[in-house]
Scaffold this active site. Structure first.
Site, PDB file in Angstrom:
ATOM      1  N   ASP A  29      -3.805   0.416  -0.324  1.00  0.00           N
ATOM      2  CA  ASP A  29      -2.721   0.834   0.566  1.00  0.00           C
ATOM      3  C   ASP A  29      -2.984   0.523   2.045  1.00  0.00           C
ATOM      4  OD1 ASP A  29      -4.786   2.611   0.841  1.00  0.00           O
ATOM      5  OD2 ASP A  29      -3.654   4.405   0.354  1.00  0.00           O
ATOM      6  N   HIS A  30      -4.237   0.322   2.419  1.00  0.00           N
ATOM      7  CA  HIS A  30      -4.560   0.108   3.836  1.00  0.00           C
ATOM      8  C   HIS A  30      -4.471  -1.366   4.231  1.00  0.00           C
ATOM      9  CE1 HIS A  30      -6.042   4.197   3.596  1.00  0.00           C
ATOM     10  NE2 HIS A  30      -6.414   4.196   4.856  1.00  0.00           N
ATOM     11  N   ASP A  41     -11.376   9.176   1.680  1.00  0.00           N
ATOM     12  CA  ASP A  41     -10.418   9.134   2.779  1.00  0.00           C
ATOM     13  C   ASP A  41     -10.266  10.557   3.285  1.00  0.00           C
ATOM     14  OD1 ASP A  41      -8.065   7.138   3.897  1.00  0.00           O
ATOM     15  OD2 ASP A  41      -7.589   9.267   4.037  1.00  0.00           O
ATOM     16  N   ARG A  64      -2.490  10.882  13.309  1.00  0.00           N
ATOM     17  CA  ARG A  64      -3.511  10.587  14.328  1.00  0.00           C
ATOM     18  C   ARG A  64      -2.891   9.766  15.448  1.00  0.00           C
ATOM     19  NH1 ARG A  64      -8.308   9.645  10.001  1.00  0.00           N
ATOM     20  NH2 ARG A  64      -8.787  11.853   9.889  1.00  0.00           N
ATOM     21  N   SER A  66     -11.723   9.762  10.669  1.00  0.00           N
ATOM     22  CA  SER A  66     -11.793   9.093   9.377  1.00  0.00           C
ATOM     23  C   SER A  66     -13.085   9.366   8.605  1.00  0.00           C
ATOM     24  CB  SER A  66     -11.683   7.592   9.653  1.00  0.00           C
ATOM     25  OG  SER A  66     -12.310   6.831   8.672  1.00  0.00           O
ATOM     26  N   ARG A  89     -14.520   6.846   7.171  1.00  0.00           N
ATOM     27  CA  ARG A  89     -15.076   5.497   7.009  1.00  0.00           C
ATOM     28  C   ARG A  89     -16.592   5.466   7.205  1.00  0.00           C
ATOM     29  NH1 ARG A  89     -11.602   3.652  12.190  1.00  0.00           N
ATOM     30  NH2 ARG A  89     -10.086   4.557  10.802  1.00  0.00           N
TER      31      ARG A  89
HETATM   32  C1  MIC Z   1      -7.603   6.811   8.682  1.00  0.00           C
HETATM   33  O1  MIC Z   1      -6.538   7.420   8.620  1.00  0.00           O
HETATM   34  O2  MIC Z   1      -8.306   6.757   9.709  1.00  0.00           O
HETATM   35  C2  MIC Z   1      -8.097   6.096   7.452  1.00  0.00           C
HETATM   36  C3  MIC Z   1      -8.002   4.657   7.706  1.00  0.00           C
HETATM   37  O3  MIC Z   1      -7.267   6.405   6.350  1.00  0.00           O
HETATM   38  C4  MIC Z   1      -9.522   6.548   7.171  1.00  0.00           C
HETATM   39  C5  MIC Z   1     -10.218   5.794   6.133  1.00  0.00           C
HETATM   40  C6  MIC Z   1     -10.706   4.451   6.585  1.00  0.00           C
HETATM   41  O4  MIC Z   1     -11.138   4.294   7.723  1.00  0.00           O
HETATM   42  O5  MIC Z   1     -10.672   3.551   5.753  1.00  0.00           O
HETATM   43  C7  MIC Z   1      -9.655   8.041   6.826  1.00  0.00           C
HETATM   44  O6  MIC Z   1      -8.840   8.827   7.248  1.00  0.00           O
HETATM   45  O7  MIC Z   1     -10.636   8.446   6.199  1.00  0.00           O
HETATM   46 FE1  SF4 Z   2      -3.291   5.687   5.544  1.00  0.00          FE
HETATM   47 FE2  SF4 Z   2      -5.135   7.121   6.848  1.00  0.00          FE
HETATM   48 FE3  SF4 Z   2      -2.728   6.670   7.913  1.00  0.00          FE
HETATM   49 FE4  SF4 Z   2      -2.934   8.263   5.853  1.00  0.00          FE
HETATM   50  S1  SF4 Z   2      -3.828   8.594   7.862  1.00  0.00           S
HETATM   51  S2  SF4 Z   2      -1.401   6.671   6.140  1.00  0.00           S
HETATM   52  S3  SF4 Z   2      -4.553   7.294   4.664  1.00  0.00           S
HETATM   53  S4  SF4 Z   2      -4.305   5.134   7.476  1.00  0.00           S
END
Ligand code: MIC
Ligand code: SF4
Length: 661
Positions: free
Chosen positions: A68-69, A123, A383, A554, A556
């Site tokens: 999805d990313h 995630d 975010r 995140s 990550r």
């Molecule tokens: C995000 O919202 O920052 C992400 C991208 O979903 C991350 C995961 C990632 O960095 O792959 C998260 O929230 O954990």
């Molecule tokens: Fe995707 Fe993270 Fe954004 Fe949710 S917050 S939509 S998991 S990138």
């Protein structure tokens, strides 16, 4: 007598109980995970780790790999990663949700979240499933890989906070405003070490997707997770998803079990907005009334449910978006997409001038639709960190779908209550502008179709599954036991609330490198100091100094793995975000906390810091002595003896391999 969280934790407790009971908050426990989820941006790493651990087949009740990313395929890299993920899933017994099928959290809520089950996801917004009564926790990929293999997940027993909801939301106010209100009260580190459990009469006024909006953004409070009871509303939701048999009632034994409480009267909540550059910087939409907006986007795992899209469609129906606003939508799942396509709401959105994107994370993680320079961008996301949208000087605001749709029409910050009774959505059916007014939406027939979720072949099938590895898939960095002592330069000193987006930025250019550590490491701290990777390499590595809540955001792991690749051996901060601290430990980087936060002032960027007895002090559970510019500074390593052992052995992969024998 127990809370919902305690009931689920007790039923899944594998270690750390005291006479079979849960210990006090703060003590380490280990729990069994029923389900896991990964998404592609963290998943490639999680499955490379899974392979490195040499585990034969998943042992969970259910493991799902979502894509999805990384769906903006500007070259071969993302598509190669998708093939890798698909083939790994087939080989090891994991369900594979194809690109286009939707955002992991929205799809998981619809198709798999179950009351009373535990879920670990790579995630940070995994707690979305708490809207359906799952105890759902975000973690690094390595923890998820271990859980897939049947391993325990270690965490500190959280403090359970009861959030009592009373009353009912007023017209034009919705779940997003509730969680923004909580963020206003508690800010981005107010939930660290806590689980937020919702209770009280207001709960039944919220649908499961609305509850999920609230548990989703519990991540922004820094909470371990958030959870709602499983009641008749949950039952109906599961029924609509064809999963009635998976319902189980879940409630606390007594409301008096909540020692720490917060009360929210839903009827007093107003439309709220998180202002740049933190989800905790919350005010009222009415305070910004009239200020110009350039871009509006409705989507993300927080607000992209059928309800959210239907309300947006109903608000813009028959109208045209403001000529200077770029308006876009991303339904959270294919299910939502299909439903709004079939009932005509999608046509209303298109007719209003909305730009229609695929069902994925997209602009939430800077994958396309970066706004123009200096833009004001208003999003229904979770975010709004500086630069996350892809435009360094843009100002991102977070709002509800109601507020977003109202702004898309007016081109300025608009309190959606201004739309008034007369312009209240009329379609489909008799919508009145009350929060509980959407019986037609709630009772709509759900389009259940799992054809884009690929089942793994039977393990006994004679056809061997071959793993497909494109050139972008590179091996993991080597992990070495921790040195006896360290003498390293402070490569970077940062302030409070530094996010993983600062440490390891995302966006369309960097995200495709998630399976290629050498390449992605060139971007570590690049938004704060583009010279960091070069300096780190020249100096043979070093250490980083941080303020409060270091590593928020995140899950990550790349925010640990890529600095490790550049030679970062320790980070000294005033306080920590849970997942990032665990990720550092899992990858053998020492997370130290200033024993006296005022000592933060005694270290500057460029200083040499010595830790002459690091290994011995850690082993003995003592404070670590740091020497910088002649001053002696004490730092704590707030990890359990087991976690320190992992650190000493160079990280969780060598530790697990050694102890599995
Ligand atoms: C995000 O919202 O920052 C992400 C991208 O979903 C991350 C995961 C990632 O960095 O792959 C998260 O929230 O954990
Ligand atoms: Fe995707 Fe993270 Fe954004 Fe949710 S917050 S939509 S998991 S990138």
């Amino acid at each position: 007598m127990a809370t919902i969280t305690e009931k689920i934790l007790s039923a899944h407790l594998a270690e750390g109980g005291v006479d079979g009971k849960l210990p006090a908050a703060g003590s380490e426990i280990a729990i069994r995970m029923d389900q896991t989820l990964t998404q592609d941006a963290t998943g490639t790493m999680a499955y490379l780790e899974w392979e490195a651990l040499g585990l034969p087949r998943v042992k969970t009740e259910l493991s799902v790999s979502y894509v999805d990313h990384n769906t903006l395929q500007t070259d071969f890299m993302n598509a190669d990663d998708h093939d890798y993920l698909r083939s790994v899933a087939a080989k090891y017994g994991i369900l594979f949700s194809r690109p286009g099928n939707g955002i992991c959290h929205q799809v998981h809520l619809e198709r798999f979240a179950r009351p009373g089950k535990t879920l670990l996801g790579s995630d940070s917004h995994t707690p979305t499933a708490g809207g359906a009564g799952s105890l759902a926790i975000g973690a690094g990929g390595l923890d998820v890989a271990l859980a897939m293999g049947g391993g325990r997940f270690y965490l500190n027993m959280p403090k359970i906070v009861g959030v009592k909801l009373t009353g009912e939301l007023q017209p034009w106010v919705s779940a997003k405003d509730v969680i923004l209100e909580l963020l206003k009260r508690l800010d981005v580190k107010g939930g660290v070490g806590k689980v937020f459990e919702y209770f009280g009469p207001g709960v039944r006024t919220l649908s499961v997707p609305e509850r999920a909006t609230i548990t989703n953004m519990g991540a922004e409070l820094g909470a371990t997770t958030s959870i709602f009871p499983s009641d008749n509303v949950t039952k109906k939701y599961l029924e609509s998803e064809g999963r009635a048999d998976q319902w189980a009632e879940l409630s606390p034994d007594s409301f008096s079990d909540y020692k720490e409480r917060i009360e929210i009267d839903l009827s007093t909540i107003e439309p709220m907005v998180a202002k740049p550059h933190s989800p905790g910087n919350v005010g009222k939409v009415s305070e910004l009334e009239g200020q110009k907006v350039n871009q509006v986007i409705i989507g993300s795992c927080t607000n992209s449910s059928y309800r959210d899209l239907m309300i947006a469609a109903a608000i813009v129906k028959g109208k045209t978006v403001h000529p200077e606003v770029s308006f876009a939508i991303l339904p959270g799942s294919r299910q939502v997409y299909e439903m709004i396509a079939k009932n005509g709401a999608l046509a209303d959105l298109i007719a209003s001038g909305a730009r229609i994107l695929e069902s994925a994370c997209g602009p939430c993680i800077g994958m396309g639709l970066a706004p123009r320079s200096g833009a004001v961008t208003v999003r229904t996301f979770n975010r709004n960190f500086e630069g996350r949208c892809g435009t360094a000087d843009a100002k991102a605001y977070l709002v509800s779908p109601e507020t977003a749709a109202a702004i898309a029409l007016s081109g300025v910050f608009t309190d959606p209550r201004k739309l008034g009774e007369s312009s209240a959505p009329k379609e489909p059916g008799n919508l009145s502008p009350k929060a509980t007014w959407f019986p037609k939406i709630r009772n709509a027939k759900t389009e259940v179709d799992d054809s884009m979720i690929i089942q793994p072949p039977d393990p006994d099938s004679p056809e061997p599954v071959e793993i497909i590895r494109g050139p972008n898939i590179r091996p993991l960095p080597e992990l070495k036991p921790l040195e006896a002592s360290l003498s390293k330069e402070v490569l970077l000193k940062v302030g409070d609330n530094v996010t993983t987006d600062h440490i390891m930025p995302a966006g369309a250019k960097i995200l495709p490198l998630r399976s290629n550590v050498p390449a992605i490491s060139e971007f570590v701290f690049s938004k704060l100091d583009p010279t960091f990777p070069k300096r780190a390499k020249e100096k043979g590595g070093g250490i980083v100094v941080g303020g409060e809540n270091y590593g928020q955001g995140s899950s990550r792991e790349h925010a640990a793995i890529a600095p490790l690749y550049l030679g970062v051996r320790a980070v000294i901060a005033k306080s920590w975000a849970r997942i990032h601290k665990d990720n550092l430990m899992n990858w053998g980087i020492v997370p130290l906390t200033f024993a006296n936060p005022a000592d933060y002032e005694k270290i500057s960027q460029g200083d040499m810091v010595e830790m002459p007895n690091l290994r011995e002090e850690l082993k003995a559970g003592k404070e670590v002595t740091l020497k910088a510019k002649g001053a002696e500074i004490k730092a704590k390593c707030e990890l359990t003896p087991r976690a320190i052992e992992i650190l000493l052995e160079g990280g969780l992969i060598p530790y697990t391999k050694k102890h599995a024998k």
